[in-house]
Design a protein around this motif. Structure first.
Motif, PDB file in Angstrom:
ATOM      1  N   GLU A 312      46.375  45.623  31.760  1.00  0.00           N
ATOM      2  CA  GLU A 312      45.117  44.892  31.547  1.00  0.00           C
ATOM      3  C   GLU A 312      45.300  43.454  32.017  1.00  0.00           C
ATOM      4  O   GLU A 312      46.287  42.794  31.668  1.00  0.00           O
ATOM      5  CB  GLU A 312      44.747  44.913  30.065  1.00  0.00           C
ATOM      6  CG  GLU A 312      44.503  46.301  29.495  1.00  0.00           C
ATOM      7  CD  GLU A 312      43.148  46.868  29.907  1.00  0.00           C
ATOM      8  OE1 GLU A 312      42.206  46.067  30.087  1.00  0.00           O
ATOM      9  OE2 GLU A 312      43.054  48.099  30.041  1.00  0.00           O
ATOM     10  N   VAL A 313      44.352  42.944  32.809  1.00  0.00           N
ATOM     11  CA  VAL A 313      44.405  41.565  33.294  1.00  0.00           C
ATOM     12  C   VAL A 313      43.065  40.898  33.003  1.00  0.00           C
ATOM     13  O   VAL A 313      42.077  41.558  32.661  1.00  0.00           O
ATOM     14  CB  VAL A 313      44.720  41.509  34.803  1.00  0.00           C
ATOM     15  CG1 VAL A 313      46.079  42.127  35.097  1.00  0.00           C
ATOM     16  CG2 VAL A 313      43.634  42.206  35.628  1.00  0.00           C
ATOM     17  N   GLN A 314      43.028  39.577  33.146  1.00  0.00           N
ATOM     18  CA  GLN A 314      41.774  38.854  32.933  1.00  0.00           C
ATOM     19  C   GLN A 314      40.738  39.330  33.946  1.00  0.00           C
ATOM     20  O   GLN A 314      41.059  39.600  35.098  1.00  0.00           O
ATOM     21  CB  GLN A 314      42.008  37.352  33.083  1.00  0.00           C
ATOM     22  CG  GLN A 314      42.904  36.738  32.012  1.00  0.00           C
ATOM     23  CD  GLN A 314      43.192  35.269  32.267  1.00  0.00           C
ATOM     24  OE1 GLN A 314      42.434  34.590  32.951  1.00  0.00           O
ATOM     25  NE2 GLN A 314      44.292  34.770  31.720  1.00  0.00           N
ATOM     26  N   ALA A 315      39.474  39.431  33.490  1.00  0.00           N
ATOM     27  CA  ALA A 315      38.394  39.916  34.354  1.00  0.00           C
ATOM     28  C   ALA A 315      38.298  39.056  35.608  1.00  0.00           C
ATOM     29  O   ALA A 315      38.359  37.821  35.545  1.00  0.00           O
ATOM     30  CB  ALA A 315      37.073  39.913  33.598  1.00  0.00           C
ATOM     31  N   ASN A 316      38.160  39.696  36.745  1.00  0.00           N
ATOM     32  CA  ASN A 316      38.105  38.981  38.016  1.00  0.00           C
ATOM     33  C   ASN A 316      37.581  39.906  39.090  1.00  0.00           C
ATOM     34  O   ASN A 316      37.422  41.115  38.881  1.00  0.00           O
ATOM     35  CB  ASN A 316      39.508  38.489  38.401  1.00  0.00           C
ATOM     36  CG  ASN A 316      40.408  39.633  38.845  1.00  0.00           C
ATOM     37  OD1 ASN A 316      40.467  39.987  40.023  1.00  0.00           O
ATOM     38  ND2 ASN A 316      41.108  40.251  37.885  1.00  0.00           N
ATOM     39  N   CYS A 317      37.334  39.333  40.263  1.00  0.00           N
ATOM     40  CA  CYS A 317      36.994  40.116  41.447  1.00  0.00           C
ATOM     41  C   CYS A 317      38.002  39.767  42.534  1.00  0.00           C
ATOM     42  O   CYS A 317      38.027  38.629  43.027  1.00  0.00           O
ATOM     43  CB  CYS A 317      35.577  39.803  41.920  1.00  0.00           C
ATOM     44  SG  CYS A 317      35.059  40.789  43.342  1.00  0.00           S
ATOM     45  N   THR A 318      38.854  40.714  42.880  1.00  0.00           N
ATOM     46  CA  THR A 318      39.856  40.524  43.929  1.00  0.00           C
ATOM     47  C   THR A 318      39.591  41.542  45.030  1.00  0.00           C
ATOM     48  O   THR A 318      39.905  42.721  44.883  1.00  0.00           O
ATOM     49  CB  THR A 318      41.285  40.681  43.374  1.00  0.00           C
ATOM     50  OG1 THR A 318      41.511  39.689  42.368  1.00  0.00           O
ATOM     51  CG2 THR A 318      42.320  40.521  44.477  1.00  0.00           C
ATOM     52  N   LEU A 319      38.968  41.074  46.110  1.00  0.00           N
ATOM     53  CA  LEU A 319      38.651  41.967  47.216  1.00  0.00           C
ATOM     54  C   LEU A 319      39.829  42.145  48.163  1.00  0.00           C
ATOM     55  O   LEU A 319      39.966  43.191  48.797  1.00  0.00           O
ATOM     56  CB  LEU A 319      37.437  41.432  47.988  1.00  0.00           C
ATOM     57  CG  LEU A 319      36.111  41.431  47.225  1.00  0.00           C
ATOM     58  CD1 LEU A 319      35.014  40.784  48.058  1.00  0.00           C
ATOM     59  CD2 LEU A 319      35.703  42.849  46.827  1.00  0.00           C
ATOM     60  N   HIS A 320      40.694  41.121  48.268  1.00  0.00           N
ATOM     61  CA  HIS A 320      41.774  41.175  49.249  1.00  0.00           C
ATOM     62  C   HIS A 320      43.128  40.834  48.629  1.00  0.00           C
ATOM     63  O   HIS A 320      43.262  39.820  47.941  1.00  0.00           O
ATOM     64  CB  HIS A 320      41.492  40.211  50.401  1.00  0.00           C
ATOM     65  CG  HIS A 320      40.300  40.593  51.220  1.00  0.00           C
ATOM     66  ND1 HIS A 320      39.194  39.785  51.374  1.00  0.00           N
ATOM     67  CD2 HIS A 320      40.037  41.720  51.925  1.00  0.00           C
ATOM     68  CE1 HIS A 320      38.310  40.393  52.139  1.00  0.00           C
ATOM     69  NE2 HIS A 320      38.796  41.564  52.491  1.00  0.00           N
ATOM     70  N   ILE A 321      44.104  41.688  48.887  1.00  0.00           N
ATOM     71  CA  ILE A 321      45.485  41.483  48.456  1.00  0.00           C
ATOM     72  C   ILE A 321      46.247  40.770  49.578  1.00  0.00           C
ATOM     73  O   ILE A 321      46.104  41.121  50.759  1.00  0.00           O
ATOM     74  CB  ILE A 321      46.148  42.831  48.121  1.00  0.00           C
ATOM     75  CG1 ILE A 321      45.503  43.450  46.871  1.00  0.00           C
ATOM     76  CG2 ILE A 321      47.645  42.681  47.942  1.00  0.00           C
ATOM     77  CD1 ILE A 321      45.971  44.874  46.584  1.00  0.00           C
TER      78      ILE A 321
END
Length: 558
Positions: A312-321
């Protein structure tokens, strides 16, 4: 009967729906489509020269180039539905680097549409827009579009193939994640056929497949609006065998990227969701759910749903690694993290009726000096699209997570890339495109006025406006001239450079001058990153801003 019913449906749509152009502002001029140039055109260095140890090969950038003049909306008794800024048919722009028998460079340019089945249907059979837009708009209009597209064409949306280009097992493919990849003839850019891994893959295919270090296996995934929502695949190095696992997601997630390490696959599950039930209830088909959860999964290469270890991580939007790797008991994940998504666009929840205003305010980073930690606060002030390079350290033994920002609040960064030779391995450097806040806010669409080089092993302490102390990494910038913006940036390793320094190579990027309306290819020495480009090549026509690029080495081919 089938032919008659098809004609009746066509007549129904033609009588009830009207396609209208989405207008472009003067500041959005280079988002407009261009025509195919035709034959290969030889080009020369306008400034500088290509070094002799630059790799022979092809730089290819993919991007949306909508048919019939631009993005469309459809108006009907059901309301309006709109194509989103990521819609539009894929067009490839290729720059060929090869040497003649005397070792002199011959450089040429060509562009061409990716001709998917739906491209052929609209362009060659009907020669007009046919597919009703489905990503944005009034819920009733989107529902009608999904239904009618499915009935008429057997597909709810077009196969645009406009996101990325990748190579596997000596073959090159164009891809967007709503369908299969299309194999390309690298010399002509002709679209050859869909790639379904010998019939074993029958679903959408990620726009960002990753090659596993050492083995050369291709790790992929496909998300869908219907179950199974997320399926992961591992394709053998020769492209003939496939391991497939349904990860048994309970929601449909728009997960745009996937990561790899030596032993693991890394899965992003964030609250950018696709929900037909929400659409039926009058909401958006695709939406970032600010109260939703986020987690990262770590899965053994040939694992299944039960073998995934979730964090579980803090809510976020990560489109690109940016990259992932193993270090001791930890799996380290780095990417560009934001607190909301600019895909597909605004909805009623944010209180903006004007789509342009929503995008413009989101890119206004002028007063973005603090790190908003709560999604509830994200729209309280401008700059909510701000994206920072971020790190998650996932402890495989204790199950604990350490997460932190790696870059500060001065510049927003996206479209990360690395030297592909270190994919899945611990690395010293990374690179990103840097958003020009003022130009993007004025335009209402992202423009990138510089590049950043990330020194991941060099850090310093920084105190934020709230008095919070952060350990940030060193960043070096390569800035373009005013009103010049880049896209499709890639790292090209020095030919024969294995075993040398990780940054021994060049950044190749497209740069458009909005004052002269001229597009160039810039070649930048990655080890002298802040210096002027070592070579600039002027292209015979402008290239619209697009998405991702790649470099395919083609040694000893003429």
């Amino acid at each position: 009967m089938k032919n008659t019913s098809g004609k009746m449906l066509d007549a129904l749509v033609n009588s009830m729906f009207k396609f209208v152009d989405q207008p472009l502002l003067p500041s959005q001029k280079n988002f407009a489509p261009v025509e195919e140039i035709g034959s290969l055109v030889e080009i020369n260095c306008t400034e500088g020269e290509i070094p002799p140890d630059f790799a022979e090969g092809v730089y290819i950038r993919n991007g949306n180039n909508p048919l019939f003049g631009g993005l469309k909306s459809a108006v009907s008794i059901f309301g309006q539905s709109h194509q989103c800024w990521v819609d539009g048919e894929g067009m490839l722009h290729a720059v060929y680097f090869k040497k003649d028998q005397h070792g002199s460079w011959i450089i040429s340019y060509k562009n061409r549409y990716v001709e998917t089945e739906t491209f052929k249907l609209e362009k060659h059979i009907h020669n007009k827009p046919c597919f009703l837009p489905v990503l944005q708009g009034d819920a009733s209009a989107v529902l009608a579009a999904l239904l009618l597209n499915g009935l008429r064409f057997g597909a709810v949306n077009k196969y645009v193939s406009n996101t990325n280009v990748f190579e596997h097992s000596g073959r090159v493919y164009s891809v967007t994640e709503n369908y299969l990849p299309q194999e390309l003839d690298i010399s002509t850019l002709e679209t050859l056929s869909d790639w379904d891994v010998n019939g074993a893959w029958d679903r959408p295919f990620t726009g960002h497949p990753k090659k596993a270090p050492s083995s050369g296996e291709l790790v992929i995934m496909g998300t869908d609006a219907k179950k199974p929502y997320y399926v992961l695949g591992v394709i053998s190095a020769d492209g003939k065998k496939l391991h497939k696992a349904d990860l048994k997601f309970k929601r449909s997630v728009y997960s745009h990227d996937i990561g790899v390490t030596q032993k693991y696959n890394v899965i992003i599950d964030h609250p950018l969701t696709i929900d037909i039930k929400r659409l039926v209830m009058g909401g958006q088909l695709m939406k970032y759910e600010k109260e939703g959860f986020a987690r990262i999964g770590v899965m053994p290469r040939y694992g299944d749903a039960e073998s995934v270890k979730w964090f579980e991580v803090q809510a976020n939007c990560t489109l690109h690694i940016l990259n992932c790797f193993e270090e001791g008991n930890e799996v380290v994940v780095r990417g560009c993290r934001a607190l909301t998504s600019l895909i597909p666009g605004p909805d009623d929840d944010v209180g903006f009726n004007n789509k342009f205003e929503w995008f413009s305010k989101g890119f206004n980073f002028a007063h973005h000096t603090k790190d908003v930690s709560s999604a509830d606060d994200i729209f309280a002030e401008p700059g909510y699209f701000f994206s920072r390079v971020y790190e998650w350290r996932l402890n495989m033994v204790s199950g604990e997570v350490e997460e932190k920002n790696l870059t500060g609040t001065e510049f927003s960064m996206e479209f990360p890339f690395i030297n592909d030779q270190v994919t899945g391995l611990k690395h010293k450097y990374g690179y990103t495109q840097v958003v020009d806040s003022m130009a993007s806010s004025t335009c209402g669409m992202a423009k990138f006025g510089s590049l950043a080089k990330l020194y991941l092993e060099e850090s310093y302490a920084m105190t934020s406006a709230e008095g919070k102390c952060e350990e940030l990494i060193k960043v070096e910038y390569h800035k373009f001239e005013e009103n010049n913006f880049c896209n499709g940036s890639v790292f090209v390793a020095r030919h024969g450079g294995k075993g040398m320094e990780e940054d021994d190579g060049w950044i190749v990027t497209l740069v458009h001058n909005e004052e002269t309306d001229v597009t160039q290819v810039h070649v930048i020495d990655a080890s002298r990153f802040g210096s002027e480009a070592i070579a600039k090549l002027t292209l015979p026509q402008r290239v619209p801003y697009g998405f991702h690029g790649t470099f395919v080495s083609m040694p000893s081919q003429s």
